[in-house]
Design a protein around this motif. Structure first.
Motif, PDB file in Angstrom:
ATOM      1  N   ASP A  55      35.301  -3.925  -9.565  1.00 20.99           N
ATOM      2  CA  ASP A  55      33.968  -3.580  -9.067  1.00 20.99           C
ATOM      3  C   ASP A  55      33.991  -2.407  -8.099  1.00 20.99           C
ATOM      4  OD1 ASP A  55      33.077  -5.652 -10.583  1.00 20.99           O
ATOM      5  OD2 ASP A  55      33.181  -7.123  -8.959  1.00 20.99           O
TER       6      ASP A  55
ATOM      7  N   HIS B 232      42.435  -5.319 -12.203  1.00 24.87           N
ATOM      8  CA  HIS B 232      41.776  -6.628 -12.107  1.00 24.87           C
ATOM      9  C   HIS B 232      41.504  -7.275 -13.455  1.00 24.87           C
ATOM     10  CE1 HIS B 232      41.151  -6.431  -7.753  1.00 24.87           C
ATOM     11  NE2 HIS B 232      41.053  -5.127  -7.958  1.00 24.87           N
TER      12      HIS B 232
ATOM     13  N   ASP C 182      35.978  -6.245 -14.063  1.00 23.21           N
ATOM     14  CA  ASP C 182      36.201  -6.847 -12.740  1.00 23.21           C
ATOM     15  C   ASP C 182      36.717  -5.880 -11.681  1.00 23.21           C
ATOM     16  OD1 ASP C 182      35.230  -9.169 -13.583  1.00 23.21           O
ATOM     17  OD2 ASP C 182      37.002 -10.389 -13.252  1.00 23.21           O
TER      18      ASP C 182
ATOM     19  N   SER D 229      41.214 -11.371 -14.760  1.00 25.02           N
ATOM     20  CA  SER D 229      39.777 -11.587 -14.845  1.00 25.02           C
ATOM     21  C   SER D 229      39.449 -12.990 -15.353  1.00 25.02           C
ATOM     22  CB  SER D 229      39.177 -10.547 -15.798  1.00 25.02           C
ATOM     23  OG  SER D 229      37.853 -10.883 -16.095  1.00 25.02           O
TER      24      SER D 229
END
Lengths: 168, 913
Positions: free
Chosen positions: B832, B292, B830, B296
């Motif tokens: 998560d 990611h 990012d 981002s």
């Protein structure tokens, strides 16, 4: 000479015959001619009777489309506020009407009868961008749904067996 | 060959090695036997019954033990009374197999009909749809209709999350146990299991946190249905809409082959590409889910220039001309020695080569390094290239006769896919020896799991070397070993202090014997070994030489360096002391630490930082950087260092550009552009090329001042120095330059990296039943570079000495900085999904020690060394041995960098009130 005059009246006879018949032409756009039941016009995205979208974002219509006119981005339903029945919905659903050839393969491919080619045929645009119909434009109003949600789409959150309790 | 077996499959005669399973033998005659539970990478179980075939063997006469022969002289075949599972039946001489006939078809149709009775058939919403073996096999072998009531399907709650990363849909599961077996056999994390029975039979996670494995994503690949799907790819796209772009993982030094599956200029998922020599068909969860950062929103989007004390957006022309003018000014007043450069280990080979060329040729500076100058930097590791694993080694084929020595490394955290490969060698009959300061997951399968005390690493190696030295005959063999006498002298009078080292001499003698008698010797070493002093890699190299394995087939060192391209940085001379290909330099420049201190003293005027974050790694470095006249940062993100910069230049990420990486096994591999950049950034090499060319252009010279004739001479000088303007049009051209100028990279070009693509004996149409469980490698397998020792006839023993750490009376504990897979690095920005698995900022303390100090879980302690102290909560765990405290590296708010002194550090611990 006489022969020529006769031909003149012969032509007028045809005119006179249709003078008292009901005309075939209609005053479009004031008057619109009804289309056949199976006419393939602009698409609509249908809903179930409970208002949930029928479309589950499976992209099978896009896969079936020979003109690559359909663009689908799927998304996950919020269980508290689902948009469609089941786990998945279409987050983005666009049809490029300039590309569409109105073949109806998308209808055939749709597992939930969500996309239907309806009777609207007035599709003209001032620019190309306007030819892309978005989900909002294609969806029928919430109160215009029909049919019940099939069992296969009702399994989210369903529990037949108690969840496993393992003592580790 | 004597161990070949000949059998007949559907009338075709085929010879296969003894022990081959019928299902594999059938692949050789291109007769597909459909399978669900069978997978070529795992032991067969015969659970799904899909692969049933007719099997017959030559009839034996019980009296004579001879095959019965009929009137024509052919042996009579006795067919087995029932259908057999092809995946569990090994071939035998004269066997007859029938894979296609009405009886087999009937059985296979029945199996599929039964499997589908409980399958929800929700293919339209299933992420596996389109690459699903169940779909494929149903189309090929399934019945057209079912006799079961559609409304009588078993239903479960769906989906249930198995941890943060994986969703389980129990309705779809066909109970093939591929995931359970993968976790048990391959990953070694037996966290999945079966629960209940009958129609309620399902998969559960048995760990807390759920599905606690670093390889969980692989189960979604090998699942033959959509029962296990990844949370990252959940409802992102249909698989047939994705465009897979071959790339290489840039999270660690394994260099796993993978693809970015893209749609609409966005990365939707990451999938492995099979490359048996690197990652087989596996990926770790960091590599799979950590993509990611490429997309981002926090990425730098445009150049920034400091104006009136603030970083403000600027054009590329403006930013580059500021950098060029200032660098030119410093170069002309103080010379190149006042300019320093740091280029990180996530840069591509092409960038690193351009970087060192820019510094050595254009700027005339030798001050370059790939480290950040913090106390946690790893020392420069040359042994990994000189004595590196021999080119052509394929760890996935090693087994019996191979000894894997893991010294001071935790492959699970430092290079996870190496753990799978070491486990694979063990499964195939090799032996694993772990020599570590603290427990690791590999200990459970190790033949010898030995725990040394930190500080005694060189003594342990001396104890391993000594018996080998003594057993080396005094004749001519010694003459071929350069440095033999030095090593004898270094080990003279050495006796292992068993108390101080924690391992008995007898044990080490056994290990030395095992190593010496091994056919192949592979040595892995990681952070603990690298930080334990130069004698440790040297000692490991000496082990190879003394056991005659240096440069030998399937043997060598694998150094688990930090960063995807740390080996490339070392190879290409992004270091102060050596040039490309480890060429010795007449005068070495400053390393990262020296650059920072020179900056503090005002001797270094400019620092050019690309892909390194000195301030993020060590906040104290900010002090030095503030004294610089010019700080240029070339980065993906606005790092702590970039916040202090005068000019910030945004770069393209690995997904947005082309390049090559060199992995820990020195395999050069190519990554490709997967998505079109949407930001105003450039690849690193282009920025360096633009600067290099601008530095010799007239515009810069006139801005620098001086009369015309002087300008003219300077221009001539500059021209001479840069030889010619840089005219690289693509990274491929830089690689051609590297190939021409760096001896070790001979033969490496984008064409050769494209390389062979065949693997696994794959056949046409085989995707039909391994669809979604493996991904053909169409992007090339890369090129493995030869180790220096392979090409030399005389083998050199490295200088080695035994050091004994001086114990510090008032600091009785040992502090160790440990690498964890999920850290707070910028590459996990990012992502998560992995947040809950990230290493916590805690001090790991053995419960016995914790009791001694009287601290409970979560209570804070102060850990202080000679340099400084840190204060963190305690985590009581047996993963820290007694007397050792383990603190994570690369995790925010730890403060480890101000405490640690090189490697293991003596510290005092005090409980906070």
């Amino acid at each position: 000479m006489l022969k020529g005059t006769m031909a003149y009246f012969k032509g007028l006879k045809t005119t006179a015959k249709y003078l008292f018949k009901k005309p075939v032409t209609v005053e479009y756009p004031e008057v619109k001619r009804p289309v056949r039941e199976r006419f393939r016009g602009r698409h609509e995205l249908k809903r179930f009777a409970n208002g949930l979208e029928r479309c589950i974002g499976c992209s099978l219509c896009a896969a079936a489309c020979p003109a690559d006119a359909i663009y689908v981005v799927p998304g996950q339903n919020d269980p508290a506020k689902p948009r469609s029945a089941g786990e998945r919905h279409a987050a983005v659903y666009e049809i490029n009407m300039l590309r569409c050839i109105f073949c109806g393969y998308c209808e055939d491919a749709c597992p939930t009868n969500a996309i239907v080619l309806e009777h609207q045929y007035e599709l003209a645009f001032y620019d190309r961008r306007a030819s892309i119909y978005t989900q909002d434009m294609l969806l029928v109003p919430v109160d215009k749904g029909h049919g019940e949600v099939p069992p296969v789409l009702q399994q989210t959150g369903k529990q037949l067996n108690p969840p496993a309790q393992i003592d580790l | 060959m004597p161990d070949m077996v000949t059998l007949t499959i559907d009338g075709q005669t085929v010879s296969v090695p003894k022990g081959t399973l019928v299902v594999e033998a059938a692949r050789q005659v291109e007769n597909l036997i459909p399978v669900f539970c069978y997978h070529p990478k795992m032991a067969p179980v015969g659970m799904c019954r899909m692969c049933v075939v007719k099997v017959g063997t030559p009839k034996m006469d019980p009296a004579t033990r001879q095959p019965v022969v009929d009137a024509d002289g052919k042996s009579v075949i006795a067919m087995m009374p029932r259908l057999q599972t092809a995946c569990t039946t090994p071939v035998s001489e004269g066997m007859v197999v029938v894979t296609q006939d009405s009886e087999v078809e009937h059985a296979q149709r029945g199996v599929l009909e039964a499997l589908l009775t409980s399958h929800p058939l929700d293919c339209p919403v299933c992420d596996k749809g389109g690459e699903c073996p169940l779909q494929n096999l149903t189309m090929g072998w399934g019945p057209g209709k079912t006799r079961f009531d559609y409304n009588d399907k078993v239903h479960f709650e769906k989906p249930v999350p198995l941890g943060d990363l994986i969703y389980l849909d129990r309705e779809r599961c066909i109970l093939c146990a591929r995931c359970v077996r993968f976790q048990d056999e391959i990953a070694g994390d037996p966290v999945l299991g079966f629960y209940n029975r009958g129609r309620a039979w399902h998969i559960i996670s048995q760990s807390d946190p759920e599905f606690d494995s670093k390889f969980s994503g692989n189960t979604t690949d090998i699942c033959p249905v959509g029962a296990l799907t990844s949370a990252d790819f959940r409802f992102k796209a249909r698989v047939w809409e994705l465009q897979p772009i071959p790339t290489v993982c840039n999270h660690c030094s394994v260099g796993c082959n993978m693809t970015f599956d893209t749609r609409s200029n966005d990365i939707k998922r990451v999938m492995p590409r099979e490359n048996d020599a690197v990652n087989e068909i596996w990926l770790c969860d960091r590599g799979r889910f950590g993509h990611h950062f490429n997309t981002s929103k926090q990425r730098l989007t445009t150049p920034l220039v400091r104006k009136a004390g603030k970083l403000q957006e600027a054009t590329w022309e403006e930013a580059l001309s500021i950098v060029a003018q200032q660098l030119d000014g410093i170069r002309s007043t103080t010379g190149g020695k006042a300019i320093g450069g740091l280029a990180g280990t996530s840069l591509a080979n092409e960038d690193l080569y351009a970087f060192q060329r820019f510094f050595r040729e254009t700027l005339g500076s030798a001050n370059i390094d790939h480290r950040s100058g913090s106390a946690l930097d790893l020392p420069l590791d040359d042994a990994g290239a000189q004595y590196g694993i021999r080119s052509g080694t394929d760890l996935s084929t090693l087994g019996k006769g191979t000894v894997v020595l893991v010294f001071g490394a935790d492959p699970e955290e430092e290079a996870p896919v190496h753990l799978l490969r070491i486990r694979g060698i063990n499964t195939r009959g090799g032996s694993v020896i772990t020599l570590n300061g603290r427990p690791t997951k590999l200990d459970s399968i190790a033949k010898h799991a030995l725990r040394y005390k930190y500080g005694s690493e060189s003594a342990i190696l001396a104890a391993l070397l000594k018996p080998l030295l003594d057993s080396t005959p005094a004749d001519g063999k010694r003459a071929t070993l350069r440095g033999f006498n030095d090593l004898v002298a270094a080990l003279k009078g050495f006796n292992l202090d068993e108390q101080a080292s924690g391992i008995s001499a007898d044990k080490l003698n056994t290990v030395a014997e095992l190593i010496n008698s091994a056919e192949n010797l592979v040595i892995f070493y990681g952070r603990d070994a690298l930080t334990a002093g130069a004698s440790v890699p040297a000692g490991l190299a000496n082990l190879l030489v003394m056991t005659r394995k240096a440069g030998a087939t399937n043997s060598g060192l694998i150094s688990l360096l930090k960063g995807a391209n740390a080996r490339g940085a070392l190879d290409l001379g992004v270091r102060p002391d050596r040039g490309p290909n480890y060429a010795a330099l007449s005068n070495a420049g400053l390393d990262a630490k020296q650059m920072l201190s020179a900056a503090r003293e005002g001797k270094l005027k400019a620092l050019y930082v690309a892909g390194v974050d000195p301030v993020g790694d060590n906040p104290a470095a900010a002090e030095s950087l503030k004294k610089l006249g010019l700080l240029v940062v070339q980065e993906l993100f606005l790092t702590e260092t970039a916040k202090l910069a005068d000019v910030v230049l945004p770069v393209l990420s690995v997904a947005e550009r082309e390049g090559t990486y060199t992995n820990a096994e020195r395999r050069v591999q190519r990554f490709r552009q997967a998505i079109r950049p949407t930001i105003n950034a450039r690849p690193d090499w282009q920025i360096l090329q633009a600067l290099a060319n601008q530095l010799v252009s007239e515009a810069v010279l006139s801005a620098a001042g001086g009369d015309k004739s002087r300008k003219q001479t300077r221009r001539e000088e500059d021209k001479a120095r840069v030889r010619s303007e840089w005219t690289y049009a693509s990274p491929a051209e830089i690689l051609m330059d590297i190939q021409a100028n760096v001896a070790g990279y001979k033969g490496v070009s984008y064409a050769s990296l494209q390389g062979p693509t065949g693997q696994w004996g794959r056949q046409a149409n085989e995707n039909y039943y391994f669809d979604g469980t493996s991904y053909q490698n169409t992007g090339g397998l890369g090129v493995q570079l030869p180790a220096a020792v392979e090409t030399s006839s005389i083998q050199t023993l490295q200088p080695f000495s035994v050091s004994t750490p001086a114990s510090v009376a008032d600091r009785p504990w040992t502090l160790v900085g440990a690498t964890f897979l999920y850290d707070d690095g910028a590459l996990l920005t990012d992502t998560d999904l992995l947040n809950n698995r990230k290493a916590k900022a805690v001090v790991a303390l053995n419960p016995v020690d914790a009791d001694k100090l009287g601290v409970k879980n979560g209570e804070r302690v102060t850990v202080s060394s000679g340099r400084g102290s840190l204060s963190l909560p305690v985590h009581r765990t047996k993963l820290a041995p007694e007397g050792v405290v383990v603190v994570p590296v690369g995790v925010n708010n730890v403060g480890l960098v101000s405490v640690v002194e090189g490697g293991a550090t003596p510290v005092a611990i005090r409980r906070e009130a």
